[in-house]
Scaffold this active site. Structure first.
Site, PDB file in Angstrom:
ATOM      1  N   LYS A  72       0.829  -1.246   0.063  1.00  0.00           N
ATOM      2  CA  LYS A  72      -0.092   0.040  -0.158  1.00  0.00           C
ATOM      3  C   LYS A  72       0.897   1.318   0.040  1.00  0.00           C
ATOM      4  O   LYS A  72       0.409   2.207  -0.547  1.00  0.00           O
ATOM      5  CB  LYS A  72      -0.890  -0.114   1.161  1.00  0.00           C
ATOM      6  CG  LYS A  72      -2.235  -0.859   1.116  1.00  0.00           C
ATOM      7  CD  LYS A  72      -3.100  -0.518   2.127  1.00  0.00           C
ATOM      8  CE  LYS A  72      -4.536  -1.314   1.732  1.00  0.00           C
ATOM      9  NZ  LYS A  72      -5.379  -1.050   2.880  1.00  0.00           N
ATOM     10  N   ASP A 108     -10.082   3.737   1.391  1.00  0.00           N
ATOM     11  CA  ASP A 108     -10.435   3.365   2.826  1.00  0.00           C
ATOM     12  C   ASP A 108     -10.967   4.220   3.565  1.00  0.00           C
ATOM     13  O   ASP A 108     -12.000   3.768   4.465  1.00  0.00           O
ATOM     14  CB  ASP A 108      -8.787   2.925   3.498  1.00  0.00           C
ATOM     15  CG  ASP A 108      -8.282   1.498   3.010  1.00  0.00           C
ATOM     16  OD1 ASP A 108      -9.179   0.443   2.612  1.00  0.00           O
ATOM     17  OD2 ASP A 108      -7.279   1.348   2.824  1.00  0.00           O
ATOM     18  N   TYR A 221     -13.450  -8.872   9.812  1.00  0.00           N
ATOM     19  CA  TYR A 221     -14.595  -9.810   9.137  1.00  0.00           C
ATOM     20  C   TYR A 221     -14.585 -11.444   9.314  1.00  0.00           C
ATOM     21  O   TYR A 221     -15.318 -12.020   9.026  1.00  0.00           O
ATOM     22  CB  TYR A 221     -14.778  -9.313   7.861  1.00  0.00           C
ATOM     23  CG  TYR A 221     -13.766  -9.182   6.798  1.00  0.00           C
ATOM     24  CD1 TYR A 221     -13.413 -10.369   6.247  1.00  0.00           C
ATOM     25  CD2 TYR A 221     -13.080  -7.987   6.840  1.00  0.00           C
ATOM     26  CE1 TYR A 221     -12.418 -10.453   5.210  1.00  0.00           C
ATOM     27  CE2 TYR A 221     -11.839  -8.026   5.877  1.00  0.00           C
ATOM     28  CZ  TYR A 221     -11.596  -9.270   5.130  1.00  0.00           C
ATOM     29  OH  TYR A 221     -10.690  -9.269   4.117  1.00  0.00           O
TER      30      TYR A 221
HETATM   31  P1  NAP Z   1      -1.179  -3.128  11.137  1.00  0.00           P
HETATM   32  O1  NAP Z   1      -0.807  -1.844  10.257  1.00  0.00           O
HETATM   33  O2  NAP Z   1      -0.334  -4.298  11.439  1.00  0.00           O
HETATM   34  O3  NAP Z   1      -1.757  -2.544  12.459  1.00  0.00           O
HETATM   35  C1  NAP Z   1      -2.271  -3.297  13.730  1.00  0.00           C
HETATM   36  C2  NAP Z   1      -2.180  -2.402  14.760  1.00  0.00           C
HETATM   37  O4  NAP Z   1      -2.745  -3.199  15.795  1.00  0.00           O
HETATM   38  C3  NAP Z   1      -0.754  -2.060  15.532  1.00  0.00           C
HETATM   39  O5  NAP Z   1      -0.358  -0.878  14.818  1.00  0.00           O
HETATM   40  C4  NAP Z   1      -0.493  -2.203  16.714  1.00  0.00           C
HETATM   41  O6  NAP Z   1      -0.757  -0.956  17.290  1.00  0.00           O
HETATM   42  C5  NAP Z   1      -1.827  -3.052  17.199  1.00  0.00           C
HETATM   43  N1  NAP Z   1      -1.847  -4.289  17.560  1.00  0.00           N
HETATM   44  C6  NAP Z   1      -1.105  -5.354  17.113  1.00  0.00           C
HETATM   45  N2  NAP Z   1      -1.071  -6.268  17.922  1.00  0.00           N
HETATM   46  C7  NAP Z   1      -1.512  -5.804  19.120  1.00  0.00           C
HETATM   47  C8  NAP Z   1      -1.764  -6.257  20.378  1.00  0.00           C
HETATM   48  N3  NAP Z   1      -1.440  -7.655  20.633  1.00  0.00           N
HETATM   49  N4  NAP Z   1      -2.208  -5.540  21.317  1.00  0.00           N
HETATM   50  C9  NAP Z   1      -2.586  -4.425  21.182  1.00  0.00           C
HETATM   51  N5  NAP Z   1      -2.551  -3.742  20.032  1.00  0.00           N
HETATM   52  C10 NAP Z   1      -2.010  -4.507  19.055  1.00  0.00           C
HETATM   53  O7  NAP Z   1      -2.657  -3.733  10.488  1.00  0.00           O
HETATM   54  P2  NAP Z   1      -3.686  -3.062   9.858  1.00  0.00           P
HETATM   55  O8  NAP Z   1      -3.651  -3.328   8.321  1.00  0.00           O
HETATM   56  O9  NAP Z   1      -3.918  -1.808  10.278  1.00  0.00           O
HETATM   57  O10 NAP Z   1      -4.961  -3.989  10.116  1.00  0.00           O
HETATM   58  C11 NAP Z   1      -5.473  -3.763  11.452  1.00  0.00           C
HETATM   59  C12 NAP Z   1      -6.937  -4.767  11.549  1.00  0.00           C
HETATM   60  O11 NAP Z   1      -7.838  -3.925  10.681  1.00  0.00           O
HETATM   61  C13 NAP Z   1      -6.605  -6.101  11.298  1.00  0.00           C
HETATM   62  O12 NAP Z   1      -7.566  -7.032  12.067  1.00  0.00           O
HETATM   63  C14 NAP Z   1      -7.156  -6.153   9.740  1.00  0.00           C
HETATM   64  O13 NAP Z   1      -7.760  -7.415   9.508  1.00  0.00           O
HETATM   65  C15 NAP Z   1      -8.340  -5.205   9.682  1.00  0.00           C
HETATM   66  N6  NAP Z   1      -8.940  -4.466   8.613  1.00  0.00           N
HETATM   67  C16 NAP Z   1      -9.742  -4.661   8.113  1.00  0.00           C
HETATM   68  C17 NAP Z   1     -10.252  -4.164   6.650  1.00  0.00           C
HETATM   69  C18 NAP Z   1     -11.576  -4.243   6.374  1.00  0.00           C
HETATM   70  O14 NAP Z   1     -11.951  -3.971   4.945  1.00  0.00           O
HETATM   71  N7  NAP Z   1     -12.483  -4.503   7.047  1.00  0.00           N
HETATM   72  C19 NAP Z   1      -9.369  -3.405   6.326  1.00  0.00           C
HETATM   73  C20 NAP Z   1      -7.860  -3.244   6.766  1.00  0.00           C
HETATM   74  C21 NAP Z   1      -7.656  -3.800   7.709  1.00  0.00           C
HETATM   75  P3  NAP Z   1       0.548  -0.402  18.092  1.00  0.00           P
HETATM   76  O15 NAP Z   1       1.673  -1.226  18.009  1.00  0.00           O
HETATM   77  O16 NAP Z   1       0.491   0.831  17.685  1.00  0.00           O
HETATM   78  O17 NAP Z   1       0.068  -0.861  19.742  1.00  0.00           O
END
Ligand code: NAP
Length: 277
Positions: A72, A108, A221
């Protein structure tokens, strides 16, 4: 899918891994419903293969493609034109290929706002609490802040993150229950509770402090009903799952590719009734 002919135009999603993606079903469903000549596939493209894919998209005369992790942000310098949305979010999830030129967009943030609007929610009236500070969390936080919402992002790195927007503040997980009392929208943008990961919320007591009219929105989801959503539902709170965001950002992407917006009925059908509880 509509009949494949010599006029069929190719669309795709690229990512690594990609086998879990629902984008082919969603976009081929949009094309079939609108009777448009597109075929949408998923390609597993590793970071070292990104440039080769970009060249192939021109060579094959693709109409466009979606971009997911880990490309991305990495794709930004390789695009010919960046739409305002891509510049705003510093990331791209949609690329339209027009006369061999690649134009990057980001749907998004607007997709998230569209999902709230479809559910009858007005983002500017929300004090919002976003769990996580990764890519999805930043897109949601910026979209809400630009609509006038006061946003708190909960992160383990709260004291180390650079400013995102004047209306966005960071807070620690320890402050979560206190902040929840002032928020009418809570969004989980962490992988906690996602199928395939072992980690889930150890403590959901922060839900008790949310106002009674609060909405709990989990971007996950798979599963469609996470432990977080089940607990929120049992407290009588309104819940939404990640299908709402997934379908809305896809609908906006499809409109960029084809010039036609998928009808709301189709989007609602994809999201499912459970999602609007
Ligand atoms: P990402 O960039 O890896 O970010 C995930 C964030 O979650 C990290 O920045 C971290 O924040 C936090 N995190 C991870 N493990 C954790 C833990 N054990 N305890 C507390 N905080 C934790 O991932 P992303 O792409 O943003 O995706 C995040 C979520 O959104 C995923 O579940 C993904 O499936 C979902 N999502 C859904 C859609 C959709 O279309 N519905 C689209 C995109 C993403 P810190 O390190 O800052 O604490």
């Amino acid at each position: 899918m509509t009949e494949i002919t010599a006029q069929t135009k190719l669309l795709a999603v690229i990512g690594h891994p990609i086998s879990h993606s629902l984008s082919p079903q969603i976009h081929n469903g949009f094309a079939a419903a609108l009777e448009l000549p597109y075929a949408y596939l998923a390609f597993d493209i590793e970071p070292t293969q990104l440039m080769a894919f970009i060249e192939a998209s021109r060579l094959l005369g693709m109409a466009g493609f979606n971009v997911t992790m880990p490309h991305k942000e990495a794709i930004l310098p390789h695009l010919d034109i960046l739409a305002a949305s891509a510049q705003r979010y510093g990331a791209v999830n949609t690329v339209a290929v027009r006369d061999g030129k690649l134009c990057g967009y980001n749907t998004d943030g607007d997709g998230f706002l569209m999902s709230l609007k479809n559910a009858g929610l007005a983002p500017q009236q929300q004090g919002a609490l976003i769990l996580g500070a990764g890519g999805a969390a930043r897109a949601v936080a910026l979209a809400l802040a630009q609509e006038g919402a006061a946003v708190h992002m909960v992160s383990r790195r709260a004291d180390r993150l650079p400013p995102l927007h004047p209306a966005v503040r960071y807070c620690s997980w320890q402050a979560l229950s206190r902040e929840a009392a002032n928020c009418s929208l809570l969004v989980n943008a962490t992988p906690l509770g996602m199928a395939g990961t072992k980690e889930d919320f150890a403590d959901l007591s922060f839900l008790d402090t949310l106002p009674a009219n609060a909405v709990v929105y989990d971007l996950i989801y798979r599963p469609q009903q996470t432990k977080l959503l089940k607990a929120a539902h049992s407290l009588g709170l309104k819940t939404m799952n990640g299908l709402a965001h997934l379908y809305c950002q896809a609908a906006l992407s499809f409109a960029i590719f084809s010039g036609q917006t998928p009808p709301l009925d189709l989007i609602r059908k994809g999201i499912g009734d459970d999602d609007r509880s």
